[in-house]
Write a protein that holds these residues in place. Structure first.
Motif, mmCIF file in Angstrom:
data_model
loop_
_atom_site.group_PDB
_atom_site.id
_atom_site.type_symbol
_atom_site.label_atom_id
_atom_site.label_comp_id
_atom_site.label_asym_id
_atom_site.label_seq_id
_atom_site.Cartn_x
_atom_site.Cartn_y
_atom_site.Cartn_z
ATOM 1 N N GLU A 3 1.025 -1.409 0.322
ATOM 2 C CA GLU A 3 -0.182 -0.070 -0.199
ATOM 3 C C GLU A 3 1.551 1.472 0.310
ATOM 4 O OE1 GLU A 3 1.471 -0.618 4.127
ATOM 5 O OE2 GLU A 3 0.086 -2.307 2.454
ATOM 6 N N GLN A 15 2.401 2.536 -5.560
ATOM 7 C CA GLN A 15 1.594 2.510 -6.304
ATOM 8 C C GLN A 15 1.884 3.397 -7.648
ATOM 9 O OE1 GLN A 15 -1.517 0.546 -5.951
ATOM 10 N NE2 GLN A 15 -0.703 -0.598 -3.605
ATOM 11 N N THR A 53 -2.636 0.458 -15.510
ATOM 12 C CA THR A 53 -2.666 -0.331 -14.007
ATOM 13 C C THR A 53 -4.064 -0.966 -14.715
ATOM 14 O OG1 THR A 53 -2.161 1.593 -13.459
ATOM 15 C CG2 THR A 53 -3.311 0.215 -11.814
ATOM 16 N N GLY A 95 -6.689 -4.127 -12.152
ATOM 17 C CA GLY A 95 -6.926 -4.528 -11.051
ATOM 18 C C GLY A 95 -8.139 -3.423 -10.691
ATOM 19 N N THR A 96 -7.489 -2.817 -9.750
ATOM 20 C CA THR A 96 -8.146 -1.148 -8.860
ATOM 21 C C THR A 96 -8.151 0.220 -10.101
ATOM 22 O OG1 THR A 96 -7.808 -1.814 -6.953
ATOM 23 C CG2 THR A 96 -8.345 0.565 -6.392
ATOM 24 N N SER A 97 -8.596 0.204 -10.456
ATOM 25 C CA SER A 97 -8.640 1.463 -11.892
ATOM 26 C C SER A 97 -8.324 2.068 -11.483
ATOM 27 C CB SER A 97 -9.898 1.769 -11.770
ATOM 28 O OG SER A 97 -10.860 2.510 -10.521
ATOM 29 N N GLN A 121 -9.675 5.066 -9.203
ATOM 30 C CA GLN A 121 -10.083 4.895 -6.955
ATOM 31 C C GLN A 121 -8.125 4.761 -7.160
ATOM 32 O OE1 GLN A 121 -12.626 4.671 -6.076
ATOM 33 N NE2 GLN A 121 -11.360 4.390 -4.066
ATOM 34 N N LEU A 122 -7.643 4.870 -7.636
ATOM 35 C CA LEU A 122 -6.039 5.028 -6.734
ATOM 36 C C LEU A 122 -5.264 6.756 -6.935
ATOM 37 C CD1 LEU A 122 -3.788 1.978 -9.013
ATOM 38 C CD2 LEU A 122 -4.799 2.122 -6.403
ATOM 39 N N ASP A 125 -7.192 7.857 -4.144
ATOM 40 C CA ASP A 125 -7.172 7.176 -2.697
ATOM 41 C C ASP A 125 -5.785 7.903 -2.523
ATOM 42 O OD1 ASP A 125 -9.371 5.116 -2.490
ATOM 43 O OD2 ASP A 125 -7.860 3.581 -3.343
#
Length: 959
Positions: free
Chosen positions: A524, A527, A533, A535-537, A540-541, A544
């Motif tokens: 974490e 990133q 990228t 997985g997580t869009s 969204q990254l 975050d």
């Protein structure tokens, strides 16, 4: 066919496309359609024949004067205006003279709207639909008091009572004053002075009928909020029917839509989206009721071409694709960009205003057509304009608000540059033959051992493109790990939010891996956020990174380089070089944004955490290299395959482009495995790379055949390029192309050459020299300089004197900002300058002048100078004989001369003098004095000594 007849044939086609019924006089039927264009119409005696007389809803409204292609049209305006006055009195007309006058060659069209104040001809892409002319004619009559424009929700206000009748330009002449502060509590809004100036200047420009305007505001200074505030007023009070807001990436469109949704009206209790419909266009259908349409420029181009745009292409920033000879050199992609034709589904009158964000990237050939298609005022937003940008917007810069001024106003934070130099970064490396290196397939990331038969040498510019040296990355990361707290942010207990720019996806991957290892942290902590990228869009990254504690470090290539708002970023780390000045300023701008203390503390531990500056960690010398305004393509190199495929996907079917793609696909076909060829055939609908290349060549031969009709030639090329319209196939082709291995040098051990904040730059030296020349030149003219030069004769220095000096410094041609000047002195004489990260007060100019004149050996913020003088004055009071009992001595006083309450008031007086250069009796009627008893209380405390104390403090503290 004569040139005149050919022009009229083209004009007929344009009119028919815009839903006009075109006919001759003999067959005229003015009720045949809403709009009827009658050819060769006879006018009153002495007025001759007009080439086209226009009827809408059964009444005459305008004329068209046709000329052959190549004819200049401005000289025809007198002739066409005379035709507009020659309609026989017996015929029905909306008004006389006829208000709508066109001149056209079929290639070029100009239009004058007689309903405008001071009517002026303007160029058009095509003709208006009849409904548009009817709408203008109807609004020229006073509007119904209960009229509500489409796309507007009813409010408690008198509907439309604030809108004068007439055209958009006419309505722009009547606008209420700008509200600069509104709302309360958590919904409190306030425009910065720069935003107020930008909106007022923009409205003046529009009211003066200037077709293009450019707003240049520093990154993070609120360009989008400024634009939304202006748009709101243009819709609400100017009656703008619809506004197009163009961006170049899908995530920026979503971010813009959120800002529109959050905008609260200064005039009622509605949010923007509740009062007016705002559409984020993600399909091929514009909502006819929308008052604002947010769209990527590539999607609008596709819409105008009548094509679908793949969802993936909305997410990628399509950088400008230059014309041959315009920055692309031999590899220029467009001799002529594929022309946009008139699209009846999106008529030219669809928008009254077109706003293009990041305008410096959207004004080139392919995209320029989108901007110039609509009959709309063009407004550009940018933080980094270049000469091309100024030229496109007719040099009409309505707002110029740079980074230095934004820092001075507290809208941006300033930055320091921390340079890391390593041996490999600066010099490259050499590995002797016999050693084992690794190679990595870029597409599959599979590694293979490789023993050197010869010495292997590589240059710094090959790093992380063709060669990767893990220890070079590790050395840089270790330097950051070991020094960020000691040298960059000594008051912090956790690494501030850090954004790292990598060269490509493979480079980013390795940086993330080494960051986690060297900092000893989990996944974490760091990133990767790139277009690849999974997985997580990425969206969204990014969210975050902006709002959550983790990740602490985001590694990107260029996805977060422009536009994306991440206020908590305090370290911007360059591990890649950048040649474009505009792009570098955009990337650097990710750190300049001001962040509220509460928001910063929500992602950073610590009670006293605040963002007052950010640090550029320069690992490649990017801050030291000259940069240009040229478009991002090396004019000495061939165009890369990804650019060629991008051009074809956007409809470029020029021979040079198609033949280049065909040659490269043929070459690639020889190298791909059977398994990869099967993947190609699956993605292309059964065609191999060789099949696609063969189809391209055959289509080219057909197009080059002189006997092939142009439409058939274009259809053949479009059919041949159809497989390449699939983004999945294009991505697969690029991955196959990337199978050239990356060499991984695991042998070379890198060494740190040095790390530290950069020394004085030429710019800092020039700024200091300019300031010192200014004060020398004006020392006998400007009152503040006269007084400061004549010290120690202690003439009073007034705040108004300093304000006038500041105005002179800020004005052209000097444009000297005290914050930037302070930073320049800090760069040149770091050991003698204090408080370089503090917010500047106007009175700091006193310190700057005295330091420049060498009256002071140190450059100290003026409040600190006043504080030191205050301490000296208090010490002097203690050395004086004690006053009689009952005259100032109190129990427990830290100073025998003054009571604790008197000391408190003296400290408030001290702070007032630090900010205002003095204090007068009337100042006690204002905060903070008024909140603690004001003039009455200070008289009770000091009695008859008050005036003497004030005089002493005014004299001694400013010494």
């Amino acid at each position: 066919m004569t040139p005149e007849a050919r022009a009229r044939q083209t004009i007929d086609a344009l009119l028919i496309a815009a839903d006009w019924h075109v006919c001759d006089v003999a067959s005229a039927n003015i009720r045949a359609a809403a709009g009827v264009a009658i050819r060769e119409f006879p006018l009153n005696p002495g007025h001759g024949f007009t080439d086209y007389l226009l009827y809408v809803n059964g009444k005459a409204c305008g004329v068209i004067e046709a000329k052959k292609a190549g004819a200049t049209l401005s000289g025809v305006e007198v002739q066409s205006a005379r035709y507009a006055q020659g309609l026989p009195a017996s015929l029905p007309a909306w008004r006389r003279p006829l208000p709508f006058v066109f001149e056209s060659t079929g290639v070029e069209t100009r239009f004058t709207n007689g309903l405008d104040p001071s009517p002026r001809a303007r160029p058009l892409f095509a003709f208006f639909r009849p409904e548009m002319l009817v709408q203008w004619l109807q609004t020229a009559v006073p509007a119904s008091p209960n009229h509500i424009a489409p796309g507007t929700q009813p409010t408690d206000e008198p509907p439309a009572s604030y809108l004068p009748s007439g055209t958009f330009l006419a309505r722009l002449q009547h606008r209420p004053p700008l509200v600069t502060e509104w709302g309360q509590g958590g919904a409190h809004f306030k425009l910065w002075p720069a935003q107020i100036t930008a909106i007022n200047n923009l409205e003046k420009s529009l009211a003066a009928n200037k077709p293009r305007a450019l707003i240049q505001m520093a990154t993070g200074s609120g360009k989008t909020f400024t634009a939304i505030s202006a748009i709101y007023r243009l819709i609400k009070f100017g009656g703008a029917r619809r506004v197009l807001f163009l961006v170049d990436r899908g995530n920026l469109a979503r971010q813009t839509k959120k800002e529109f949704d959050a905008y609260a009206s200064p005039h009622n209790a509605y949010k923007f989206g509740e009062e007016f419909i705002v559409q984020h266009l993600q399909s091929s259908q514009v909502d006819k009721n929308a008052r604002v349409v947010i769209c990527t420029i590539q999607r609008m181009f596709s819409l105008l071409k009548g094509r679908e745009l793949a969802e993936e292409d909305d997410e990628v920033s399509f950088l400008p694709l230059p014309l041959a000879g315009e920055g692309g050199g031999e590899g220029g992609l467009f001799k002529d960009p594929e022309p946009i034709g008139y699209n009846p589904a999106l008529p030219i009158e669809s928008f009254d205003i077109v706003i293009t964000d990041e305008a410096h990237r959207s004004i080139y050939n392919l995209w320029r057509q989108v901007l110039e298609y609509f009959d709309a005022y063009l407004i550009g937003l940018t933080a980094t304009p270049n000469k091309q940008t100024f030229g496109f917007f007719n040099q009409n810069l309505v707002m110029e608000y740079g980074h230095a001024q934004a820092v001075a106003d507290g809208v941006n934070v300033n930055y320091d540059v921390y340079r890391i130099k390593t041996e490999v970064t600066e010099q490259g490396a050499r590995v002797d033959k016999g050693y084992w290196l690794e190679t990595q397939d870029k597409a599959t990331r599979r590694k293979t051992a490789w023993q050197l038969d010869d010495d292997f040498e590589y240059r710094p510019e090959e790093l992380d493109r063709a060669v990767q040296t893990p220890d070079q990355i590790r050395t840089v990361v270790r330097t950051l790990r070991d020094r960020w707290q000691a040298e960059l942010f000594p008051q912090r207990s956790e690494l501030p939010k850090t954004l790292v720019f990598a060269k490509d996806d493979n480079h980013a991957e390795k940086i993330v891996e080494i960051l986690r290892e060297e900092f000893g942290r989990g996944n974490e902590f760091a990133q990767k956020i790139t277009y690849r990228t999974t997985g997580t869009s990425p969206e969204q990254l990014i969210k975050d990174f902006r709002t959550a504690y983790y990740p602490r470090v985001a590694v990107t290539v260029d996805m977060i380089a422009t536009g994306t708002d991440i206020k908590p970023v305090e370290i911007v780390m360059f591990m890649r070089s950048v040649k474009s000045r505009s792009f570098f300023e955009q990337m650097k701008g990710r750190g300049v944004r001001v962040c509220r203390d509460d928001d910063l503390r929500s992602v950073n531990p610590g009670e006293h955490v605040r963002k007052d500056h950010f640090v550029i960690v320069d690992c490649v010398g990017v801050c030291e290299r000259d940069k240009t305004d040229s478009r991002p393509m090396d004019s000495q190199k061939a165009v890369p395959l990804d650019k060629l495929l991008q051009a074809v996907a956007l409809g470029n079917v020029e021979g040079d482009v198609i033949s280049s793609v065909a040659v490269r696909l043929t070459r690639l076909d020889r190298d791909v495995s059977d398994a990869d060829q099967a993947r190609v055939m699956e993605a292309s609908g059964g065609k191999s790379l060789r099949d696609i290349a063969r189809g391209l060549v055959q289509a080219l031969e057909t197009a080059r055949d002189e006997d092939t009709p142009p439409q058939q030639a274009e259809a053949a090329l479009q059919h041949a390029t159809e497989p390449l319209a699939n983004p999945a196939l294009r991505e697969l082709i690029l991955k196959l192309k990337q199978k050239a291995d990356l060499v991984i040098d695991t042998i070379t051990k890198d060494e740190l050459i040095g790390a530290g904040f950069t020394e004085a730059s030429d710019r800092a030296q020039q700024l200091v020299q300019s300031f010192e020349a200014f004060i020398q030149q004006h020392k006998d003219e400007i009152t503040a300089l006269q007084i400061l030069y004549n010290r120690p004769v202690r003439a009073p220095l007034k705040f108004e004197d300093i304000r006038l000096l500041a105005d002179a410094l800020h004005a052209p041609p000097h444009l000297i900002d005290e914050s930037a000047l302070w930073q320049a002195y800090a760069a040149l004489q770091k050991g003698k300058v204090k408080g370089s990260h503090q917010k500047r007060l106007l009175t700091d100019i006193v310190s700057l002048v005295r330091f420049a004149m060498q009256q002071d050996n140190e450059l100290v913020p003026y409040p600190e100078r006043v504080q030191a003088n205050f301490k000296a004055w208090l010490a002097q009071q203690n050395s004086l004989p004690l006053p009689p009992a009952g005259e100032g001595r109190g129990e427990g006083s830290p100073h025998p001369t003054f009571t604790q309450e008197q000391i408190h008031w003296l400290e408030m007086i001290r702070d007032h003098i630090a900010a205002n250069l003095g204090i007068e009796l009337e100042d006690f009627d204002y905060a903070p004095f008024s909140q603690q008893g004001g003039l009455g209380r200070v008289h009770q405390l000091f009695g008859e000594q008050l005036v003497q104390v004030m005089d002493e403090l005014n004299r001694e503290l400013v010494a």
